[in-house]
Design a protein around this motif. Structure first.
Motif, mmCIF file in Angstrom:
data_model
loop_
_atom_site.group_PDB
_atom_site.id
_atom_site.type_symbol
_atom_site.label_atom_id
_atom_site.label_comp_id
_atom_site.label_asym_id
_atom_site.label_seq_id
_atom_site.Cartn_x
_atom_site.Cartn_y
_atom_site.Cartn_z
ATOM 1 N N ILE A 21 0.853 -1.200 0.000
ATOM 2 C CA ILE A 21 0.000 0.000 0.000
ATOM 3 C C ILE A 21 0.887 1.248 0.000
ATOM 4 O O ILE A 21 0.667 2.193 -0.763
ATOM 5 N N GLY A 22 1.940 1.228 0.841
ATOM 6 C CA GLY A 22 2.854 2.371 0.929
ATOM 7 C C GLY A 22 3.517 2.661 -0.405
ATOM 8 O O GLY A 22 3.508 3.813 -0.884
ATOM 9 N N PHE A 23 4.038 1.637 -1.036
ATOM 10 C CA PHE A 23 4.748 1.849 -2.309
ATOM 11 C C PHE A 23 3.780 2.217 -3.435
ATOM 12 O O PHE A 23 4.120 3.010 -4.310
ATOM 13 N N ALA A 24 2.559 1.638 -3.374
ATOM 14 C CA ALA A 24 1.568 1.989 -4.398
ATOM 15 C C ALA A 24 1.199 3.458 -4.269
ATOM 16 O O ALA A 24 1.049 4.171 -5.270
ATOM 17 N N ALA A 25 1.096 3.936 -3.005
ATOM 18 C CA ALA A 25 0.773 5.348 -2.779
ATOM 19 C C ALA A 25 1.868 6.227 -3.397
ATOM 20 O O ALA A 25 1.574 7.260 -4.009
ATOM 21 N N LEU A 26 3.109 5.786 -3.244
ATOM 22 C CA LEU A 26 4.219 6.554 -3.823
ATOM 23 C C LEU A 26 4.099 6.619 -5.337
ATOM 24 O O LEU A 26 4.444 7.619 -5.970
ATOM 25 N N LEU A 27 3.610 5.527 -5.900
ATOM 26 C CA LEU A 27 3.513 5.452 -7.357
ATOM 27 C C LEU A 27 2.383 6.344 -7.866
ATOM 28 O O LEU A 27 2.472 6.937 -8.937
ATOM 29 N N ILE A 28 1.324 6.419 -7.057
ATOM 30 C CA ILE A 28 0.128 7.119 -7.534
ATOM 31 C C ILE A 28 0.113 8.584 -7.100
ATOM 32 O O ILE A 28 -0.142 9.477 -7.891
ATOM 33 N N SER A 29 0.418 8.804 -5.823
ATOM 34 C CA SER A 29 0.132 10.126 -5.273
ATOM 35 C C SER A 29 1.314 11.088 -5.350
ATOM 36 O O SER A 29 2.441 10.740 -5.009
ATOM 37 N N ASN A 31 1.568 13.783 -3.530
ATOM 38 C CA ASN A 31 1.927 14.198 -2.173
ATOM 39 C C ASN A 31 2.839 13.193 -1.499
ATOM 40 O O ASN A 31 3.817 13.560 -0.858
ATOM 41 N N ALA A 32 2.497 11.897 -1.663
ATOM 42 C CA ALA A 32 3.339 10.847 -1.055
ATOM 43 C C ALA A 32 4.747 10.953 -1.623
ATOM 44 O O ALA A 32 5.740 10.809 -0.904
ATOM 45 N N ASN A 33 4.809 11.242 -2.913
ATOM 46 C CA ASN A 33 6.112 11.389 -3.561
ATOM 47 C C ASN A 33 6.901 12.551 -2.994
ATOM 48 O O ASN A 33 8.108 12.476 -2.813
ATOM 49 N N LYS A 34 6.178 13.622 -2.717
ATOM 50 C CA LYS A 34 6.816 14.814 -2.177
ATOM 51 C C LYS A 34 7.404 14.511 -0.801
ATOM 52 O O LYS A 34 8.522 14.934 -0.481
ATOM 53 N N VAL A 35 6.635 13.763 -0.009
ATOM 54 C CA VAL A 35 7.108 13.408 1.333
ATOM 55 C C VAL A 35 8.389 12.586 1.232
ATOM 56 O O VAL A 35 9.376 12.841 1.922
#
Ligand code: G
Ligand code: G
Ligand code: MN
Length: 522
Positions: A21-29, A31-35
């Motif tokens: 879930i964490g890595f998928a969020a990085l791929l999609i979002s 904001n997650a990428n920014k963090v």
């Protein structure tokens, strides 16, 4: 054991799922990428600053040595020494000496155009300061120190920007150091105006109350703040760079998750499936281990121990499949089939040895599930009829790996077995759930002492336990069989204690029908 591994698998599945879930969020979002970018950036910047301090430490050591080589007059020899030191040390970009007489000299002739005018300087501590360069697009780190007879000033060689910014466009990032009301910066401020701030800005004045938030803001030796501003395309670029790695990671994690889920949910099912097949193909076969009257050395019966014979002839021991079979209920049809196979084997023995009826008993292990079911009585009655066998040819051993849930039902079944003339033995006594209760309620004719007590028989306590079981058995009028006898010493100790029925490798291992021992010494 099984529960523990299931629990571990479930925990692992949850952990892997969270990671996915964490890595998928990085791929999609975004904001997650920014963090992630922020954390990565902070880590890299901390390392960069640490490297600067490392350079300062190295310079300090260098000065420790250099101070004895100088004349402190700024003569040609001093200048040579300074030039030499600067040339051969990567940490030093420029260095200068001020003599006690106030004369200054260094490794560079022209020093006028190095620092911005008016000089903008932030002191981090007594020895380290930061200065803007001539074109104000670089911050110079300067190290000051009193040495033997003079005062040294060293410009530390600048480092490359953080690798995350290295290939970014001109003006896409800006670093500022703020302290003492002064702002120094690194990067192309003029171009940053349009690329980051979208408006012209007056450096030194505007930056502190900028609408654009810095991506990183951290204190520098508590006397200044270091801040980074980046354009959106830096984070975009970062995102594109890590995307392939994220995709590979996600695929691997998904694969791991699938394997874990398969193991968690299908292992039991797979074993069940294979067991059903083995049952259909009659691959669950009996092995026979003799039980001996040790006073006469005659075999009085056999324990029937189930084995799984694979197509390739491999023999799988019962502890691999019996616990699962007890859980999924397959143990009932498995035992029913075993009873019929044993009946056929008894018939074959009668023919081979021309003795009918055979005097031996064949003791079949039954799990609590079966001893609570009237099916057992029907099956054994049918078998006795069908194969024309005597009740004394069979007996049942109740194994208590799981507790008996309904003692009344079990008692009814045991009573019916006793009426039929079939003995019930309590297996592994001393190691089960509730031996005494079982003994009292089920009226077993025999108890089998668990092999653990035989193993310890040579200890004083081991002997005491056996003797008290025997004393109890005498009072309760039940027979005693000892299991797991592996040598002559154990056998004679048991005989001395009054146990005459023996079972164990010393007398014979469990073997298939065609290797069955009929006489002990054959
Ligand atoms: O033969 P050993 O051979 O490894 O047997 C291991 C265990 O498997 C024993 O404790 C025995 O009670 C159990 N076992 C063997 N055969 C059977 C069987 O037919 N039914 C049940 N319920 N247990 C069995
Ligand atoms: O059903 P029960 O737990 O009583 O089954 C007997 C078990 O003990 C089987 O696994 C059988 O193979 C094993 N066994 C039989 N004789 C010996 C022996 O002499 N030593 C050891 N270690 N195990 C034995
Ligand atoms: Mn047994």
């Amino acid at each position: 054991m099984k529960k523990k591994s299931t629990y571990m698998l479930s925990s692992l599945i949850i952990i892997v799922l969270c990671m996915i879930i964490g890595f998928a969020a990085l791929l999609i979002s975004n904001n997650a990428n920014k963090v992630l970018f922020k954390y990565h950036f902070k880590y890299a910047e901390n390392q960069r600053i640490e490297q600067y301090f490392e350079r300062v430490r190295a310079t300090s050591i260098l000065l420790d040595n250099l101070q004895y080589e100088l004349n402190y007059t700024c003569d040609n020899q001093d200048i040579d020494t300074l030039e030499h030191a600067s040339y051969f040390n990567a940490e030093i970009r420029r260095l200068s000496l001020r003599t006690p007489n106030g004369i200054t000299c260094g490794d560079m002739v022209d020093t006028l155009n190095i620092y911005a005018k008016p000089k903008q300087e932030i002191y981090l501590n007594q020895q380290i300061s930061l200065i803007a360069n001539t074109s104000k697009d670089r911050t110079i780190i300067q190290y000051h120190r009193q040495i033997l007879k003079g005062f040294m000033t060293v410009d530390i060689t600048p480092q490359d920007p953080i690798s995350l910014l290295k290939n970014e466009c001109d003006g896409c990032w800006l670093q500022t150091v703020e302290g003492n009301g002064i702002i120094l910066y690194t990067g192309n401020a003029n171009r940053a105006e349009s690329k980051i701030f979208n408006s012209p800005l007056q450096l030194n004045k505007d930056l502190t109350d900028q609408v654009v938030k810095p991506i990183l803001s951290m204190p520098l030796l508590d006397n200044a703040w270091i801040k980074y501003y980046v354009a959106d395309n830096v984070i975009q670029h970062y995102r594109e760079n890590i995307r392939p790695y994220l995709i590979i990671l996600l695929c691997s994690l998904t694969l791991i998750l699938l394997v874990l889920m398969h193991r968690r949910f299908h292992n039991g099912k797979m074993l069940t499936f294979l067991l059903i097949k083995a049952l259909k193909q009659n691959r669950l076969i009996p092995f026979y281990q003799p039980i001996v009257n040790a006073e006469t050395n005659h075999i009085c019966g056999y324990e029937v121990l189930m084995r799984w014979e694979t197509k390739k002839g491999k023999i799988i021991p019962p502890d691999v499949f019996i616990p699962e079979a007890e859980l999924n209920g397959l143990i009932v049809p498995m035992t029913v089939q075993l009873i019929e196979t044993v009946a056929k084997d008894i018939k074959r023995l009668e023919v081979q040895h021309s003795i009918a009826p055979l005097p031996h008993y064949f003791s079949i292990n039954v799990s609590p599930d079966l001893i609570q079911s009237t099916a057992l009585i029907n099956v054994i009655k049918m078998t006795l009829n069908k194969f024309k066998l005597q009740p004394h040819n069979f007996s049942f051993e109740l194994t208590e790996r799981t507790p008996i849930s309904d003692f009344d039902k079990a008692k009814n079944v045991c009573d019916s077995l006793n009426e039929l003339g079939i003995q019930v033995k309590l297996d592994d006594v001393g190691n089960g759930y509730c031996d005494f209760l079982a003994l009292q309620k089920l009226q077993a004719s025999t108890i089998k002492i668990d092999k653990i007590f035989v193993k310890n028989i040579c200890d004083h306590n081991g002997m005491v336990i056996i003797e008290s079981i025997v004393a109890f058995a005498d009072k309760a009028e039940v027979e005693v069989i000892a299991e797991g006898i592996e040598n002559r010493e154990q056998a004679s100790a048991l005989l001395r204690a009054g146990v005459k029925y023996h079972q164990g490798y010393y007398y014979g291992k469990p073997v298939p029908f065609d290797k069955i021992k009929f006489n002990l010494f054959e």
